[in-house]
Write a protein that holds these residues in place. Structure first.
Motif, PDB file in Angstrom:
ATOM      1  N   THR A   1       0.836  -1.198   0.000  1.00 29.99           N
ATOM      2  CA  THR A   1       0.000   0.000   0.000  1.00 29.99           C
ATOM      3  C   THR A   1       0.870   1.247   0.000  1.00 29.99           C
TER       4      THR A   1
ATOM      5  N   ASN B   1      -4.019   0.604  -2.953  1.00 30.17           N
ATOM      6  CA  ASN B   1      -3.271  -0.620  -3.252  1.00 30.17           C
ATOM      7  C   ASN B   1      -2.421  -0.378  -4.500  1.00 30.17           C
TER       8      ASN B   1
ATOM      9  N   GLU C   1      -8.395   2.571   2.325  1.00 32.45           N
ATOM     10  CA  GLU C   1      -8.865   3.289   3.510  1.00 32.45           C
ATOM     11  C   GLU C   1      -8.819   4.782   3.208  1.00 32.45           C
TER      12      GLU C   1
ATOM     13  N   THR D   1      -5.198   4.304  10.787  1.00 31.75           N
ATOM     14  CA  THR D   1      -5.292   3.295   9.735  1.00 31.75           C
ATOM     15  C   THR D   1      -5.016   1.896  10.262  1.00 31.75           C
ATOM     16  N   LYS D   2      -5.639   0.924   9.592  1.00 34.21           N
ATOM     17  CA  LYS D   2      -5.416  -0.478   9.931  1.00 34.21           C
ATOM     18  C   LYS D   2      -4.232  -1.044   9.158  1.00 34.21           C
ATOM     19  N   LEU D   3      -3.997  -0.523   7.956  1.00 33.33           N
ATOM     20  CA  LEU D   3      -2.919  -1.007   7.095  1.00 33.33           C
ATOM     21  C   LEU D   3      -1.673  -0.132   7.269  1.00 33.33           C
TER      22      LEU D   3
END
Length: 189
Positions: free
Chosen positions: A3, A25, A32, A70-72
């Motif tokens: 990402t 991506n 997100e 953020t999760k990523l």
């Protein structure tokens, strides 16, 4: 999943600073999106932070808060504001600034007053981003890294190879600006 993050701050005269962070991506599709409520410095902060206030608000307050949401984890974070480079001390990924390219200034206008004298009014002159020892070319643009992290330059070139076939280096900033504008309009009703 590789990402890349795009992070910017938009200034609204009435409300203050809004931050937006978009994670993509390798195909350029959004994974997100996060934005902040407006942030405005109080008078005490203006006095105490002096010329470092904008870097503190944009890089350490707004950008760091967005990255924490953020999760990523991105492999690279891109911003269009040099003040946001201050977020680098809060993240593992390299951060690059792609200062906005100044638009071509409009042509000069000439006006005449009642006495028949002519006056030329020039448009504001664009000011180029300062060159830094930590600047280099990437995907046809001049980019900067935080001076405290010069090793990021070598890392960024290798990371960008993953994204360069499908992502324009600057196009995602327009998406963030539009998304923040849309969020502001929906809050106004």
């Amino acid at each position: 999943m590789p990402t890349v993050g795009y992070l910017t701050v938009v200034e609204d005269e009435q409300h203050g600073l809004f931050g937006g962070y978009l994670l993509l991506n390798s195909n350029g599709r959004p994974l997100e999106f996060h934005c902040t409520t407006p942030v405005r410095a109080n008078r005490a902060q203006e006095i105490l932070y002096g010329p470092t206030l904008r870097e503190y608000l944009c890089g350490e307050q707004i950008a760091a808060a967005l990255v924490r949401k953020t999760k990523l984890a991105p492999r690279l974070i891109c911003t269009d504001m040099t003040e946001v480079l201050a977020v680098r001390q809060h993240v593992e990924a390299p951060v690059i600034a792609i200062p906005a390219v100044a638009a071509e200034p409009p042509a000069s206008e000439s006006t005449s007053d009642a006495a028949g004298q002519s006056w030329r009014v020039d448009a504001p002159h664009a000011i180029a981003a300062p060159k830094s020892a930590a600047s280099f070319a990437l995907a046809g643009a001049d980019v900067l890294v935080n001076d405290a992290y010069p090793q990021d330059q070598a890392d960024v070139a290798g990371i960008w190879e993953t994204f360069e076939a499908r992502i324009d280096l600057t196009e995602p900033f327009g998406r963030i600006h539009e998304a923040i504008s849309e969020a502001q309009q929906s809050q106004r009703g």
